[in-house]
Design a protein around this motif. Structure first.
Motif, short mmCIF file in Angstrom:
data_model
loop_
_atom_site.label_atom_id
_atom_site.label_comp_id
_atom_site.label_asym_id
_atom_site.label_seq_id
_atom_site.Cartn_x
_atom_site.Cartn_y
_atom_site.Cartn_z
N GLN A 29 0.88 -1.16 0.00
CA GLN A 29 0.00 0.00 0.00
C GLN A 29 0.92 1.21 0.00
O GLN A 29 2.06 1.12 0.47
N HIS A 32 -0.84 7.64 2.21
CA HIS A 32 -1.56 8.84 1.79
C HIS A 32 -1.27 10.01 2.72
O HIS A 32 -1.64 11.15 2.41
N PRO A 74 5.99 -4.59 -10.08
CA PRO A 74 4.61 -5.04 -9.87
C PRO A 74 4.35 -6.43 -10.45
O PRO A 74 5.00 -6.85 -11.41
N ILE A 78 -0.75 -5.11 -12.38
CA ILE A 78 -0.95 -3.78 -11.81
C ILE A 78 0.15 -2.86 -12.35
O ILE A 78 1.19 -3.32 -12.80
N LYS A 79 -0.11 -1.57 -12.32
CA LYS A 79 0.88 -0.58 -12.75
C LYS A 79 1.77 -0.23 -11.57
O LYS A 79 1.31 -0.19 -10.43
N HIS A 80 3.03 0.07 -11.89
CA HIS A 80 3.96 0.50 -10.83
C HIS A 80 3.38 1.75 -10.17
O HIS A 80 3.01 2.70 -10.83
N GLY A 81 3.28 1.70 -8.84
CA GLY A 81 2.71 2.81 -8.09
C GLY A 81 1.30 2.53 -7.60
O GLY A 81 0.79 3.26 -6.75
N ASP A 82 0.67 1.48 -8.14
CA ASP A 82 -0.64 1.08 -7.64
C ASP A 82 -0.47 0.09 -6.50
O ASP A 82 0.51 -0.67 -6.45
N ALA A 83 -1.41 0.05 -5.57
CA ALA A 83 -1.38 -0.92 -4.48
C ALA A 83 -1.54 -2.32 -5.05
O ALA A 83 -2.19 -2.53 -6.07
#
Length: 144
Positions: A29, A32, A74, A78-83
């Motif tokens: 994760q 934020h 990843p 999933i894309k790099h930067g997504d959880a």
């Protein structure tokens, strides 16, 4: 309980150190907001965007975003930067099993981590350290 305090550790010339490679897929994760989480080895402060990682054996820790981007890729579309699920990029690091309780800062002025006899002190790069519990080390690290 007394423990030794490791300062400016350099495992490159320590004959008891081993070169090892981590082999693990983790759940990630991204923070934020700034905060702190308690790992088994001690507090891990984090900033917005840092990776909050849960390992395959349930342990939790923090990796700064710049270090994370260079060390993890990843999985599962999933894309790099997504959880989601990420796998570490295999890279040899230095490790030494300690035979008494110890503590070491993750970096200059970084969080202080603690280990007990049997745990491993890790040197990822000059001035970049970690502590890995013995059981976890046996499960996710292999000789380089």
């Amino acid at each position: 309980m007394t423990s030794i305090i490791l300062i400016q550790l350099d495992l490159t010339s320590d004959p008891a150190a081993r070169r090892v490679v981590k082999d693990e897929t983790v759940d990630v994760q991204f923070a934020h907001e700034a905060g702190s989480l308690m790992s088994l080895e001690g507090p891990n402060r984090y900033e917005i965007g840092d990776a909050l990682i849960t390992g395959a054996t349930g342990e939790r820790w923090v990796v700064s975003r710049d270090r994370f981007d260079a060390k993890y890729v990843p999985r599962d579309e999933i894309k790099h930067g997504d959880a989601g699920a990420y796998r570490n990029v295999p890279a040899a690091v230095l490790a030494k099993q300690m035979h008494e309780a110890f503590s070491i800062a993750r970096s200059d002025a970084g969080d202080v981590l603690h280990g007990v006899a049997g745990d491993w002190v890790m040197q990822y790069a000059p001035g970049d350290y970690g502590v890995v519990k013995a059981a976890r080390f046996a499960k996710v690290y292999k000789p380089a």
